[in-house]
Structure formats: C-alpha cells, structure tokens
Scaffold this motif. Sequence first.
Motif, PDB file in Angstrom:
ATOM      1  N   MET A   5       0.852  -1.175   0.000  1.00 31.45           N
ATOM      2  CA  MET A   5       0.000   0.000   0.000  1.00 31.45           C
ATOM      3  C   MET A   5       0.892   1.231   0.000  1.00 31.45           C
ATOM      4  SD  MET A   5      -2.651   1.300   2.921  1.00 31.45           S
ATOM      5  CE  MET A   5      -3.775  -0.026   2.726  1.00 31.45           C
ATOM      6  N   ARG A   6       0.730   2.076  -0.959  1.00 37.28           N
ATOM      7  CA  ARG A   6       1.539   3.295  -1.038  1.00 37.28           C
ATOM      8  C   ARG A   6       0.701   4.548  -0.886  1.00 37.28           C
ATOM      9  NH1 ARG A   6       6.811   2.229  -1.292  1.00 37.28           N
ATOM     10  NH2 ARG A   6       7.251   0.328  -2.378  1.00 37.28           N
ATOM     11  N   HIS A   7      -0.574   4.391  -0.653  1.00 37.05           N
ATOM     12  CA  HIS A   7      -1.457   5.534  -0.508  1.00 37.05           C
ATOM     13  C   HIS A   7      -2.212   5.432   0.810  1.00 37.05           C
ATOM     14  CE1 HIS A   7      -3.823   2.288  -2.282  1.00 37.05           C
ATOM     15  NE2 HIS A   7      -4.866   2.840  -1.718  1.00 37.05           N
ATOM     16  N   SER A   8      -2.922   6.485   1.154  1.00 38.91           N
ATOM     17  CA  SER A   8      -3.694   6.500   2.389  1.00 38.91           C
ATOM     18  C   SER A   8      -5.062   5.881   2.172  1.00 38.91           C
ATOM     19  CB  SER A   8      -3.869   7.940   2.870  1.00 38.91           C
ATOM     20  OG  SER A   8      -2.614   8.504   3.150  1.00 38.91           O
ATOM     21  N   GLU A   9      -5.558   5.238   3.198  1.00 37.49           N
ATOM     22  CA  GLU A   9      -6.896   4.648   3.188  1.00 37.49           C
ATOM     23  C   GLU A   9      -7.665   5.193   4.383  1.00 37.49           C
ATOM     24  OE1 GLU A   9      -8.524   2.264   1.258  1.00 37.49           O
ATOM     25  OE2 GLU A   9      -6.853   2.247  -0.156  1.00 37.49           O
ATOM     26  N   HIS A  10      -8.969   5.390   4.185  1.00 39.34           N
ATOM     27  CA  HIS A  10      -9.835   5.829   5.266  1.00 39.34           C
ATOM     28  C   HIS A  10     -11.141   5.055   5.157  1.00 39.34           C
ATOM     29  CE1 HIS A  10     -12.909   8.847   6.892  1.00 39.34           C
ATOM     30  NE2 HIS A  10     -12.306   8.323   7.947  1.00 39.34           N
ATOM     31  N   GLN A  11     -11.554   4.437   6.245  1.00 41.30           N
ATOM     32  CA  GLN A  11     -12.832   3.733   6.284  1.00 41.30           C
ATOM     33  C   GLN A  11     -13.603   4.216   7.500  1.00 41.30           C
ATOM     34  OE1 GLN A  11     -12.047  -0.473   6.230  1.00 41.30           O
ATOM     35  NE2 GLN A  11     -11.383  -0.431   4.103  1.00 41.30           N
ATOM     36  N   VAL A  12     -14.935   4.315   7.337  1.00 42.40           N
ATOM     37  CA  VAL A  12     -15.804   4.746   8.427  1.00 42.40           C
ATOM     38  C   VAL A  12     -16.796   3.629   8.722  1.00 42.40           C
ATOM     39  CG1 VAL A  12     -17.506   6.444   9.194  1.00 42.40           C
ATOM     40  CG2 VAL A  12     -15.603   7.163   7.750  1.00 42.40           C
ATOM     41  N   TYR A  13     -16.954   3.329  10.000  1.00 40.18           N
ATOM     42  CA  TYR A  13     -17.920   2.334  10.456  1.00 40.18           C
ATOM     43  C   TYR A  13     -18.901   3.036  11.388  1.00 40.18           C
ATOM     44  CZ  TYR A  13     -14.346  -0.800   8.720  1.00 40.18           C
ATOM     45  OH  TYR A  13     -13.430  -1.427   7.915  1.00 40.18           O
ATOM     46  N   SER A  14     -20.190   2.741  11.212  1.00 43.57           N
ATOM     47  CA  SER A  14     -21.200   3.387  12.040  1.00 43.57           C
ATOM     48  C   SER A  14     -22.384   2.457  12.245  1.00 43.57           C
ATOM     49  CB  SER A  14     -21.675   4.679  11.365  1.00 43.57           C
ATOM     50  OG  SER A  14     -22.700   5.278  12.135  1.00 43.57           O
ATOM     51  N   ASP A  15     -22.981   2.568  13.412  1.00 44.85           N
ATOM     52  CA  ASP A  15     -24.228   1.851  13.665  1.00 44.85           C
ATOM     53  C   ASP A  15     -25.392   2.826  13.743  1.00 44.85           C
ATOM     54  OD1 ASP A  15     -23.942   3.109  16.099  1.00 44.85           O
ATOM     55  OD2 ASP A  15     -23.855   1.279  17.296  1.00 44.85           O
ATOM     56  N   PHE A  69     -10.273  -2.233  17.052  1.00 40.43           N
ATOM     57  CA  PHE A  69     -10.248  -1.945  15.619  1.00 40.43           C
ATOM     58  C   PHE A  69      -8.802  -1.882  15.124  1.00 40.43           C
ATOM     59  CE2 PHE A  69     -14.692  -0.772  15.704  1.00 40.43           C
ATOM     60  CZ  PHE A  69     -15.111  -0.860  14.392  1.00 40.43           C
ATOM     61  N   ALA A  70      -7.947  -1.142  15.841  1.00 36.83           N
ATOM     62  CA  ALA A  70      -6.553  -0.978  15.416  1.00 36.83           C
ATOM     63  C   ALA A  70      -5.813  -2.314  15.389  1.00 36.83           C
ATOM     64  CB  ALA A  70      -5.830   0.006  16.333  1.00 36.83           C
ATOM     65  N   GLN A  71      -6.059  -3.153  16.377  1.00 37.35           N
ATOM     66  CA  GLN A  71      -5.373  -4.439  16.439  1.00 37.35           C
ATOM     67  C   GLN A  71      -5.859  -5.412  15.363  1.00 37.35           C
ATOM     68  OE1 GLN A  71      -2.696  -4.849  18.133  1.00 37.35           O
ATOM     69  NE2 GLN A  71      -2.883  -2.971  19.307  1.00 37.35           N
ATOM     70  N   CYS A  72      -7.046  -5.180  14.823  1.00 43.75           N
ATOM     71  CA  CYS A  72      -7.602  -6.077  13.792  1.00 43.75           C
ATOM     72  C   CYS A  72      -7.178  -5.700  12.369  1.00 43.75           C
ATOM     73  CB  CYS A  72      -9.122  -6.096  13.888  1.00 43.75           C
ATOM     74  SG  CYS A  72      -9.714  -6.991  15.338  1.00 43.75           S
ATOM     75  N   VAL A  73      -6.531  -4.557  12.197  1.00 42.12           N
ATOM     76  CA  VAL A  73      -6.083  -4.163  10.851  1.00 42.12           C
ATOM     77  C   VAL A  73      -4.962  -5.100  10.423  1.00 42.12           C
ATOM     78  CG1 VAL A  73      -4.912  -2.367   9.509  1.00 42.12           C
ATOM     79  CG2 VAL A  73      -6.740  -1.746  11.105  1.00 42.12           C
ATOM     80  N   SER A  74      -5.076  -5.593   9.202  1.00 43.53           N
ATOM     81  CA  SER A  74      -4.023  -6.431   8.615  1.00 43.53           C
ATOM     82  C   SER A  74      -3.966  -6.166   7.123  1.00 43.53           C
ATOM     83  CB  SER A  74      -4.276  -7.908   8.910  1.00 43.53           C
ATOM     84  OG  SER A  74      -5.463  -8.335   8.277  1.00 43.53           O
ATOM     85  N   PHE A  75      -2.896  -6.605   6.498  1.00 46.70           N
ATOM     86  CA  PHE A  75      -2.732  -6.423   5.065  1.00 46.70           C
ATOM     87  C   PHE A  75      -2.828  -7.762   4.366  1.00 46.70           C
ATOM     88  CE2 PHE A  75      -0.139  -2.892   6.845  1.00 46.70           C
ATOM     89  CZ  PHE A  75      -0.920  -1.864   6.373  1.00 46.70           C
ATOM     90  N   ARG A  76      -3.494  -7.775   3.241  1.00 46.73           N
ATOM     91  CA  ARG A  76      -3.529  -8.961   2.389  1.00 46.73           C
ATOM     92  C   ARG A  76      -2.543  -8.754   1.247  1.00 46.73           C
ATOM     93  NH1 ARG A  76      -9.469  -9.870   0.495  1.00 46.73           N
ATOM     94  NH2 ARG A  76      -9.774  -7.826   1.374  1.00 46.73           N
ATOM     95  N   ARG A  77      -1.770  -9.747   1.000  1.00 42.22           N
ATOM     96  CA  ARG A  77      -0.820  -9.684  -0.121  1.00 42.22           C
ATOM     97  C   ARG A  77      -1.551  -9.998  -1.415  1.00 42.22           C
ATOM     98  NH1 ARG A  77       2.558  -6.829   2.543  1.00 42.22           N
ATOM     99  NH2 ARG A  77       3.506  -7.872   4.289  1.00 42.22           N
ATOM    100  N   SER A  78      -1.420  -9.149  -2.418  1.00 47.55           N
ATOM    101  CA  SER A  78      -2.048  -9.417  -3.703  1.00 47.55           C
ATOM    102  C   SER A  78      -1.165 -10.375  -4.506  1.00 47.55           C
ATOM    103  CB  SER A  78      -2.274  -8.126  -4.479  1.00 47.55           C
ATOM    104  OG  SER A  78      -1.058  -7.471  -4.680  1.00 47.55           O
ATOM    105  N   ASN A  79      -1.802 -11.124  -5.378  1.00 50.19           N
ATOM    106  CA  ASN A  79      -1.070 -12.117  -6.181  1.00 50.19           C
ATOM    107  C   ASN A  79      -0.303 -11.461  -7.291  1.00 50.19           C
ATOM    108  OD1 ASN A  79      -2.189 -13.939  -4.499  1.00 50.19           O
ATOM    109  ND2 ASN A  79      -3.754 -14.627  -5.919  1.00 50.19           N
TER     110      ASN A  79
END
Length: 75
Positions: A1-11, A65-75
């Motif tokens: 990942m070379r760019h920034s990502e932002h995700q919002v979660y809401s109930d 939430f922070a501890q659950c962030v992980s990266f998936r390697r693309s093929n």
Amino acid sequence: MRHSEHQVYSDGLANVSVYVEPLRADVPAFSGPASRGAINLYGRVLDGHQVTVLGDVPTAAVERFAQCVSFRRSN
C-alpha cells in the motif's frame, strides 16, 4: 500500500474512523491510546504504515479496531 486509506464504520449512533497511511520520516509515529474530549484514539505502526483509529466509542473499541487491521498480499 503506497497511498492512504480511510474507512468509516457506524451503527447510526457511534462512528469509528480507521486511517492507514505510509509512515513518513518527518512525522513521528503515534502508538497507544489517547483521547480528545469524547473522542478516543488509538495508534499503532504496522508493516511501515501508521494505523490510527478514532471514534466516539470506548477506548477498548478503538484499540480492538486498530489491532484487527491487517494487510492482504495481492497475487
């Protein structure tokens, strides 16, 4: 990942924002909990990226939430 990502979660009542961006040499890394009024934050460094989570939820929730962030390697 070379760019920034932002995700919002809401109930509909509470909101959590997750930011992931590459570490920068000119900006100190943020690790651990913090709070600003009713907003709780948690930061961690993962694989050369800054992960920052903030929301109007308990400290344990933003940390989880922070501890659950992980990266998936693309093929």
